[in-house]
Structures are given as structure tokens and as C-alpha cells.
Design a protein around this motif. Structure first.
Motif, PDB file in Angstrom:
ATOM      1  N   THR A  47       0.830  -1.211   0.000  1.00 19.14           N
ATOM      2  CA  THR A  47       0.000   0.000   0.000  1.00 19.14           C
ATOM      3  C   THR A  47       0.865   1.262   0.000  1.00 19.14           C
ATOM      4  O   THR A  47       0.506   2.262  -0.621  1.00 19.14           O
ATOM      5  CB  THR A  47      -0.980   0.038   1.190  1.00 19.14           C
ATOM      6  OG1 THR A  47      -0.255  -0.304   2.364  1.00 19.14           O
ATOM      7  CG2 THR A  47      -2.113  -0.946   1.022  1.00 19.14           C
ATOM      8  N   GLY A  48       2.032   1.215   0.663  1.00 22.98           N
ATOM      9  CA  GLY A  48       2.965   2.347   0.620  1.00 22.98           C
ATOM     10  C   GLY A  48       3.415   2.621  -0.805  1.00 22.98           C
ATOM     11  O   GLY A  48       3.534   3.779  -1.230  1.00 22.98           O
ATOM     12  N   LEU A  49       3.639   1.549  -1.574  1.00 18.90           N
ATOM     13  CA  LEU A  49       4.072   1.693  -2.975  1.00 18.90           C
ATOM     14  C   LEU A  49       2.916   2.171  -3.859  1.00 18.90           C
ATOM     15  O   LEU A  49       3.115   2.957  -4.789  1.00 18.90           O
ATOM     16  CB  LEU A  49       4.650   0.374  -3.486  1.00 18.90           C
ATOM     17  CG  LEU A  49       5.966  -0.043  -2.809  1.00 18.90           C
ATOM     18  CD1 LEU A  49       6.329  -1.483  -3.167  1.00 18.90           C
ATOM     19  CD2 LEU A  49       7.117   0.891  -3.182  1.00 18.90           C
ATOM     20  N   VAL A  50       1.696   1.715  -3.555  1.00 17.91           N
ATOM     21  CA  VAL A  50       0.520   2.185  -4.312  1.00 17.91           C
ATOM     22  C   VAL A  50       0.338   3.689  -4.082  1.00 17.91           C
ATOM     23  O   VAL A  50       0.085   4.444  -5.028  1.00 17.91           O
ATOM     24  CB  VAL A  50      -0.758   1.416  -3.897  1.00 17.91           C
ATOM     25  CG1 VAL A  50      -1.990   1.985  -4.588  1.00 17.91           C
ATOM     26  CG2 VAL A  50      -0.623  -0.061  -4.220  1.00 17.91           C
ATOM     27  N   ASP A  51       0.507   4.132  -2.845  1.00 17.97           N
ATOM     28  CA  ASP A  51       0.392   5.566  -2.539  1.00 17.97           C
ATOM     29  C   ASP A  51       1.439   6.366  -3.322  1.00 17.97           C
ATOM     30  O   ASP A  51       1.151   7.455  -3.838  1.00 17.97           O
ATOM     31  CB  ASP A  51       0.593   5.821  -1.032  1.00 17.97           C
ATOM     32  CG  ASP A  51      -0.572   5.287  -0.206  1.00 17.97           C
ATOM     33  OD1 ASP A  51      -1.627   4.992  -0.798  1.00 17.97           O
ATOM     34  OD2 ASP A  51      -0.417   5.153   1.028  1.00 17.97           O
ATOM     35  N   TYR A  52       2.638   5.804  -3.407  1.00 20.79           N
ATOM     36  CA  TYR A  52       3.725   6.471  -4.141  1.00 20.79           C
ATOM     37  C   TYR A  52       3.355   6.620  -5.625  1.00 20.79           C
ATOM     38  O   TYR A  52       3.517   7.696  -6.212  1.00 20.79           O
ATOM     39  CB  TYR A  52       5.019   5.672  -3.980  1.00 20.79           C
ATOM     40  CG  TYR A  52       6.176   6.210  -4.793  1.00 20.79           C
ATOM     41  CD1 TYR A  52       7.010   7.204  -4.275  1.00 20.79           C
ATOM     42  CD2 TYR A  52       6.437   5.736  -6.076  1.00 20.79           C
ATOM     43  CE1 TYR A  52       8.073   7.709  -5.023  1.00 20.79           C
ATOM     44  CE2 TYR A  52       7.494   6.239  -6.826  1.00 20.79           C
ATOM     45  CZ  TYR A  52       8.315   7.224  -6.290  1.00 20.79           C
ATOM     46  OH  TYR A  52       9.357   7.716  -7.036  1.00 20.79           O
ATOM     47  N   VAL A  53       2.846   5.536  -6.216  1.00 19.82           N
ATOM     48  CA  VAL A  53       2.460   5.565  -7.640  1.00 19.82           C
ATOM     49  C   VAL A  53       1.317   6.560  -7.850  1.00 19.82           C
ATOM     50  O   VAL A  53       1.319   7.337  -8.815  1.00 19.82           O
ATOM     51  CB  VAL A  53       2.073   4.146  -8.138  1.00 19.82           C
ATOM     52  CG1 VAL A  53       1.426   4.183  -9.513  1.00 19.82           C
ATOM     53  CG2 VAL A  53       3.313   3.241  -8.164  1.00 19.82           C
ATOM     54  N   ALA A  54       0.349   6.568  -6.930  1.00 17.90           N
ATOM     55  CA  ALA A  54      -0.785   7.505  -7.030  1.00 17.90           C
ATOM     56  C   ALA A  54      -0.284   8.954  -6.971  1.00 17.90           C
ATOM     57  O   ALA A  54      -0.714   9.807  -7.756  1.00 17.90           O
ATOM     58  CB  ALA A  54      -1.793   7.241  -5.914  1.00 17.90           C
ATOM     59  N   ASP A  55       0.648   9.213  -6.058  1.00 15.42           N
ATOM     60  CA  ASP A  55       1.218  10.575  -5.939  1.00 15.42           C
ATOM     61  C   ASP A  55       1.966  10.954  -7.217  1.00 15.42           C
ATOM     62  O   ASP A  55       1.890  12.093  -7.682  1.00 15.42           O
ATOM     63  CB  ASP A  55       2.187  10.657  -4.749  1.00 15.42           C
ATOM     64  CG  ASP A  55       1.461  10.584  -3.410  1.00 15.42           C
ATOM     65  OD1 ASP A  55       0.227  10.740  -3.394  1.00 15.42           O
ATOM     66  OD2 ASP A  55       2.138  10.354  -2.382  1.00 15.42           O
TER      67      ASP A  55
END
Length: 259
Positions: free
Chosen positions: A67-75
Motif C-alpha cells: 500500500t505504501g508503494l501504491v500511494d507512491y504511484v498515485a502521488d
């Protein structure tokens, strides 16, 4: 392959700016830019091919997770202002793609998954081999492919260096465990965008039955199984992979124009 790595704010990425449509590529846990060389070379002039380098080793430890990586991609997507992207993920990158699509369905035009985690994966287990065991690591990396020769010395060295760096090894294990916890079986029915699944018949990490299960659970999906192919079809059979990807993107484009 000579693509400049751009660094802006917390983001590092490659961008070809070759066309109107964006094709975003997400690598796996041990992934590197070289994994996508075939796609970059083939599509770089006709699409805006973008490869963000996932901060698996840079995120604060408490954020080390899928989820930390998904947040990064979303940002990153927000920062770049991309819309209606074609998102392609290999292995963990596929898992991140799926979670991104579930959270931002309106931002995605198509999904392409190849050897994706999210339903079942058999990788490192939950612990690492004793550090310094190069031969073991070499066999592990070779086992990713149907043809062990694809596992170049550079690739084996890269993985070996990661597992021998205690800080990196901890992050790899934490990310892999979080991927196993984030099983998507009960959420995939919510995905409605056109989806292409390209799987190696001899994939040992996410076996062919995983591709079949994704195909069953994602309504608007088609599955292509490649013979004599392991966990990274875009590396092992780049030309065949690119042909399937091109015809899929063109057929979806034609459908969109027809509406």
C-alpha cells in the motif's frame, strides 16, 4: 538502452514522450529498468512510456508495504497529471497496478498484467537464505526464467547485492509479506477496464493457474499463455510479448473510437 533517469521531488523515472497516450510500467520486487528494455524500445516512439522507479529501498520503514508503494504511484501519477493511462505491471508491479485501479478506476484505460502477484505467489518464502550464498541466489534468479541464460551475471549480481544488504533484505521481506497479506481475490470483480493477462506457461513464481484465476475473476480480461516462458515474459520473449501488447492496445483504441 540509453534513457535518462529524471529526478523531480521524491520521484525518479524514465519518460519517452513518444506519443499522446501514456503507458506506465511498474517493475517487480527485484525489478530494474532493464526488465522493460524491449517494451521501451518498441513503444517508446509511439507512446509516452513511463517507468517510475519504485522506492522499495527508500520509503520510511513504517511505510514499507504494497500500500505504501501504491500511494507512491498515485502521488506520481497525480504529480505528472496523467489521465486515462495504460498501466502494465510485472510481478509485484502487477499487484500495485491492481490496487491502484481499484482505488482510481476513472484514471485507467487498460491494465496489462504479466506474472502478477495478488492471488498467489511462491517466491522467497518468509526468510532469506544465509547471506553470501551466491550459487543459491544464482539458481533462484535462473528459476525465474524458463531459459536460465536470461539470468545474466549483472542480474544475479544485482539480486545478490540486495539480499546481502541487511537494510534492503529487511525491506524486501516486509514488502513480500505485505503482498501475501493483500490477497485481491474478493476485489477483482470490481475491475471493469479492458485487461490483458500475459503469462509464462512455465512460470514458477506465479504459475499459469494464477493467470487463469485472474482471467476468471476479472470480467473484461483476456489471457495469453506463452510456452517455454517463465515469470517475466517481456524479458524472455520480448517480440511476442510486444505483438500481443500492441494488438491489445490497438483493439481497445478502436473500440474507444467506435463509442
Amino acid at each position: 538502452m540509453n534513457y535518462e533517469i529524471i529526478q523531480e521531488k521524491q520521484f525518479k523515472y524514465i519518460e519517452t514522450q513518444g506519443g499522446e497516450e501514456t503507458l506506465l510500467l511498474l517493475h517487480g520486487l527485484f525489478g530494474a529498468l532493464s526488465n522493460f528494455e524491449g517494451i521501451l524500445d518498441h513503444f517508446g516512439n509511439s507512446y509516452n512510456v513511463v517507468v517510475p522507479i519504485l522506492p522499495i529501498f527508500e520509503l520510511p520503514l513504517r511505510k514499507v508495504s504494497v500500500t505504501g508503494l501504491v500511494d507512491y504511484v498515485a502521488d506520481f501519477i497525480e504529480y505528472k497529471g496523467y489521465d486515462k493511462i495504460n498501466i502494465l505491471g510485472n510481478s509485484l508491479g502487477g499487484h500495485i497496478s491492481l490496487l491502484y485501479v481499484l482505488n482510481h478506476p476513472h484514471k485507467v484505460k487498460t491494465i496489462i498484467l504479466t506474472g502478477s502477484s495478488g492471488l498467489f505467489e511462491s517466491a522467497m518464502g518468509t526468510s532469506f537464505p544465509k547471506r553470501g550464498d551466491y550459487e543459491f541466489m544464482k539458481k533462484k534468479v535462473q528459476g525465474t526464467f524458463y531459459d536460465p541464460k536470461i539470468a545474466s551475471k549483472e542480474l544475479v549480481d544485482e539480486v545478490f547485492d540486495i539480499v546481502n544488504d541487511r537494510n534492503k533484505a529487511i525491506r524486501i521481506i516486509a514488502t513480500a509479506k505485505s503482498a501475501v497479506r493483500h490477497n485481491l481475490g474478493d476485489k477483482l470483480h470490481r475491475i471493469t477496464v479492458p485487461t490483458l493477462l500475459v503469462w509464462g506457461k512455465e512460470d514458477q513464481v506465479t504459475p499459469a493457474f494464477v493467470g487463469e484465476k485472474f482471467n476468471e475473476l476479472i470480467e473484461n480480461s483476456e489471457l495469453i499463455l506463452l510456452p517455454e516462458c517463465g515469470h517475466a515474459p517481456m524479458m524472455e520473449h520480448p517480440e511476442i510479448f510486444n505483438q500481443h501488447l500492441e494488438s491489445f492496445l490497438q483493439s481497445v483504441g478502436a473500440e474507444t473510437l467506435g463509442h
